[in-house]
Design an enzyme around this catalytic site. Structure first.
Site, PDB file in Angstrom:
ATOM      1  N   ASP A  54       0.918  -1.078   0.091  1.00 41.39           N
ATOM      2  CA  ASP A  54       0.079  -0.017  -0.074  1.00 41.39           C
ATOM      3  C   ASP A  54       1.018   1.343  -0.005  1.00 41.39           C
ATOM      4  O   ASP A  54       2.022   1.314   0.406  1.00 41.39           O
ATOM      5  CB  ASP A  54      -0.724   0.036   1.145  1.00 41.39           C
ATOM      6  CG  ASP A  54      -2.241   0.737   1.044  1.00 41.39           C
ATOM      7  OD1 ASP A  54      -2.382   1.587   0.043  1.00 41.39           O
ATOM      8  OD2 ASP A  54      -3.060   0.617   1.731  1.00 41.39           O
ATOM      9  N   GLU A  85     -16.935  10.113   5.431  1.00 37.12           N
ATOM     10  CA  GLU A  85     -16.264   8.734   5.517  1.00 37.12           C
ATOM     11  C   GLU A  85     -15.362   8.224   4.414  1.00 37.12           C
ATOM     12  O   GLU A  85     -15.825   8.569   3.220  1.00 37.12           O
ATOM     13  CB  GLU A  85     -17.273   7.782   5.898  1.00 37.12           C
ATOM     14  CG  GLU A  85     -18.400   7.607   4.968  1.00 37.12           C
ATOM     15  CD  GLU A  85     -19.177   6.504   5.028  1.00 37.12           C
ATOM     16  OE1 GLU A  85     -19.026   5.650   6.085  1.00 37.12           O
ATOM     17  OE2 GLU A  85     -20.452   6.209   4.084  1.00 37.12           O
TER      18      GLU A  85
END
Length: 869
Positions: A273, A616
């Protein structure tokens, strides 16, 4: 006689030796010969590279190697629910959690295939133009198959929900759609992420150490990864930011070596990542420096590092220090080039079957139609008291209220691309209903300070010209002489990464500054609104008034007629989409009662609320009550919306509540008091039309919840507790608001004739039942098979989903549904990841949901027990 010819193309530089007798084409290097075996070609190419060249290829932004004719390539691309962050217009499907609510692997595979088609069109066009930048390649870092174990996780919207079987089923369909079925070439490359044991919190992901039991690891966190890696043969895996059992995931003995490479025999490539390898030594502090972190990641099989400041730049020093060998470097480089060869990047275009896909494939008619279909299938009808829905089109007046009613951006969620057209809920209703429509936003998501645009272009001028003087810089610091200076009439822009924003300037690592004079034509209070996806600043007369990131910022002041106000707006973009909008108007604050008063004359009131991906998502700088760093701290509907719904309900008119969110909401009051509720997720470009179709009965909803809707956070363990105890439908012992698998219809279904048998000469179990549409409407039903272990052993799940099928039934029609499952798939997995023998008594249930007391009244599950020896 032999003649030497040197050819140069955007794919490779090759030396051809023409044999005049045989006319056979020979190549200077074996890797250039597309008739040879893949492994031979890859081995040859890597053998020709210097160690510096090899290391250079182990980062997402891999440079060209001109002497070998190797073009530059950027591995980073996304297609979570449509090709993302591209400078081209593309089709945007519902967010992943919404597609999961459709419970339709076939639709998922078609969607992924269409994404690969659009991705190939973009790649092919970019190659012709010599563009090799980010978000233009064929290696897609999707899907996200982490388990949505806690509704507070902001990135849970990117997943397929809380169940390993549903997640694995949909994930495999996605992989097969993206990668295709050509025996020689990948259509595109999928990547299973984030491996593994990763699902928030976002705010501490670079320091967090997840600890779980072997039982939870093998029975919850790893099954979907095994499905994609072992069964679907996915070509890529992304390892997670967090640590697991004290080691960062990208350098984890158990996850990366013992399981991924050894037990599962994964042959594809692994990427970190982004920035994750630097976390080894900077935040996890498990390694002393950059070179030790880089070496550990490579030794554990992390082949590619995604980072703007790669730790892999220190691999030369790691080699010199003896931390790893060139042989281990070779292993990673070979894996990476194997993917590129499988994508056809070193073969003649005539041999690659996808090389002729052109830009006409973008937003193709069938792609848009499929986006609508998936949006329709994602709608979950949670409540429909007194047949409030569908709405009769012959009524005279409808009121549309709420913060998400006219907002188009909420449809796209995160990790998105820009479609040419978006259909908001308000627009969708207008297209269906010919009577009077009252629209009243009323409130924002979390407050009642609603901005009303009153923008007048004539009030903004720069040196006598209407508009803003725009300065565009090819850096992120507004430094030096701007590359472009031009007059912009209004600041309202959306650019995909790499899109041309001004002549010679593309949206990637740029900054912009706009300057104008605001001269009001009347005195009074005025509000400026500034919205952008990266850092935005507003200065008035040299003073900073707004600094915002991702959400909208406001500044209100008393303006004096005729007075000049110098307005300066600054915006920067690193990578990803670039969006900015400036507006002027008034802030209106209404009480819930005032809002209700404005719409009380309507025959039906539709409130479109919930939350949005502006609050979010991934590691977001959000400071709003109820939200933290992209996650949620509670799961209730924001209080201001509940207050409005109470006032609307008090009018006595039927109220329909449409909730948009990326995960479960705990709207207890609404579930008790509002007659009709639809969970609409973030439904993509056609979301407004899909919602209107359900509202008016043009589509019969059949979506099912892929997550449990809890009542409130008091029912949940601590967010940072990764144990599955009392989490998800498989282990939760309380009473949910709405259970996993739940969803209503405008028709009814009945189940009978359940049979269970063993297939002859195999370990297969056959479960079948008859399903009948007993209502007066055609509709889909999601048939669900659950298995409960009735024995007192170490398997502590309440029940497990083991099969499902979405079927269409006309009114009165019946259909036999048959599930065939392997006995190994019914039993739990032991601490080594192996299936235990199936022994004892098991209960099998088939219905439109779980066999819970609440669901049974609707789904009428049929159940049988069977003992295995």
């Amino acid at each position: 006689m032999r003649k030497r010819i040197i050819l140069t193309s955007s794919f490779f530089l090759t030396l051809l030796i023409m044999n005049s007798c045989s006319n056979k084409v020979l190549h200077a290097h074996s890797f250039q010969d597309s008739t040879l075996q893949l492994e031979e070609r890859v081995d040859n190419l890597v053998s020709l590279m210097t160690i510096e060249e090899k290391i250079s290829q182990m980062v997402n932004k891999s440079p060209a190697i001109p002497r070998l004719g190797i073009p530059a390539y950027n591995w980073w691309n996304e297609t979570l629910h449509g090709v993302a962050r591209t400078p081209y217009h593309v089709t945007s499907y519902p967010q992943a959690i919404g597609m999961a609510a459709g419970w339709n692997p076939s639709a998922m595979q078609t969607m992924a295939d269409y994404c690969a088609t659009e991705g190939r069109a973009i790649y092919n066009d970019s190659q012709k133009k010599g563009n090799t930048g980010i978000y233009l390649g064929l290696t897609y870092w999707s899907p996200n198959i982490n388990i949505f174990r806690d509704p507070r996780w902001g990135r849970g919207q990117e997943t397929y929900g809380e169940d390993p079987f549903l997640t694995g089923s949909l994930g495999k369909a996605f992989v097969r759609g993206i990668e295709g079925d050509n025996p020689n070439y990948l259509k595109a490359s999928a990547c299973a992420k984030h491996y593994a044991v990763h699902s928030g919190p976002e705010w501490n992901r670079s320091t967090f150490n997840a600890e779980v039991s072997d039982y939870d690891l093998w029975n919850t966190y790893l099954p979907a990864f095994k499905d994609l890696i072992v069964d679907a043969k996915v070509s890529g895996v992304m390892c997670a930011y967090n640590a697991f059992d004290g080691q960062p995931c990208c350098g984890n003995d158990k996850l990366m070596t013992s399981i991924l490479r050894e037990k599962w025999n994964f042959k594809g490539y692994v990427t970190s990542d982004c920035g994750g390898i630097n976390h080894f030594w900077k935040t996890h502090k498990t390694h002393p420096n950059k070179e030790s972190a880089a070496a550990a990641a490579v030794l554990h099989g992390t082949d590619c590092e995604c980072s703007g400041d790669p730790a892999y730049n220190a691999l030369s020093k790691a080699l010199a220090d003896g931390l790893l060998t060139e042989t281990e470097i070779n292993t990673s480089v070979k894996r990476l080039f194997t993917i590129r060869f499988r994508l056809g990047m070193f073969d003649p275009l005539s041999k690659v079957p996808f090389s002729n896909i052109d830009l006409s494939a973008l937003e193709a008619k069938e792609h848009k139609a499929h986006a609508l279909k998936m949006a329709q299938e994602s709608m979950v009808l949670l409540k429909n008291e007194s047949n409030t829905l569908p709405i009769n089109k012959n009524i005279k007046k409808i009121a549309i209220v709420g913060p998400n009613a006219a907002d188009e951006s909420v449809l796209l969620s995160n990790y998105y691309g820009f479609p040419s057209e978006l259909v908001s809920v308000l627009e969708g209703v207008k297209s269906k209903f010919k009577g009077e429509i009252i629209y009243e936003q009323g409130v924002n998501i979390a407050d009642n300070e609603v901005f009303k645009s009153q923008y007048k272009p004539s009030q903004f001028n720069y040196k006598g010209q209407q508009g803003f003087n725009g300065e565009y810089f090819k850096n992120t610091k507004w430094e030096g002489v701007p590359a472009v200076v031009k007059l912009d009439k209004k600041i309202d822009f959306q650019w995909g990464d790499g899109e041309l924003v001004a002549e010679g300037v593309i949206a990637n690592s740029i900054s912009m500054r706009w300057t104008s004079e605001y001269i009001p034509d009347s005195s009074g209070e005025v509000s400026f609104a500034l919205q952008g996806d990266d850092r935005c600043k507003l200065f008035i007369n040299g003073e900073k008034k707004i600094e915002t990131d991702l959400k909208t910022g406001y500044y209100t002041f008393n303006a004096i007629k005729g007075q000049k106000y110098k307005v300066v707006i600054e915006h920067l973009q690193y990578t990803d989409n670039a969006e900015i909008k400036f507006d002027a108007g008034k802030i209106e604050k209404l009480s819930p009662e005032q809002i209700a008063e404005r719409v009380k004359d309507a025959d039906v009131i539709v409130f479109v609320g919930g939350i949005s991906a502006k609050l979010e998502g991934e590691a977001m700088p959000v400071s709003v009550e109820g939200f933290k760093g992209g996650d949620r701290t509670n799961i209730e509907l924001p209080a201001v919306q509940t207050a409005v719904l109470k006032a609307l309900n008090a009018t006595g008119k039927p109220v329909v509540f449409i909730n948009m969110s990326g995960g479960a909401m705990g709207f207890e009051w609404e579930a008790e008091n509002i007659p009709a509720i639809i969970q609409a997720w973030y439904p993509g470009q056609e979301g407004g039309e899909a919602i209107a179709d359900v509202l008016f009965g043009d589509y019969n909803p059949a979506g099912r919840l892929p997550v449990t809707f809890y009542k409130n956070v008091s029912q949940l363990p601590d967010f940072e507790d990764y144990s599955m105890q009392n989490r998800t439908y498989r282990y939760f012992k309380g009473e949910p608001l709405y259970p996993f698998g739940f969803g209503l219809s405008y028709t009814t279904f009945e189940y009978n004739e359940l049979k269970i048998s063993n297939a002859s000469n195999s370990d297969e179990i056959i479960i079948e039942a008859k399903v009948t549409n007993t209502g007066d409407r055609n509709g889909d039903e999601v048939v669900q098979l659950y298995v409960t272990n009735k024995n007192n052993d170490n398997n502590n799940s309440i029940r497990d989903l083991k099969g499902f099928e979405r079927i269409a039934l006309k009114a009165g029609e019946s259909k036999k549904v048959v599930f065939k499952i392997n006995r190994d798939n019914v039993s739990a997995v032991d601490n080594n990841g192996d299936s235990k023998p199936l022994n004892g008594i098991y209960e099998f249930s088939i219905g439109g949901g779980q066999p819970t007391e609440k669901s049974r009244l609707i789904n009428k599950n049929v159940m049988l027990q069977k003992e295995f020896y």
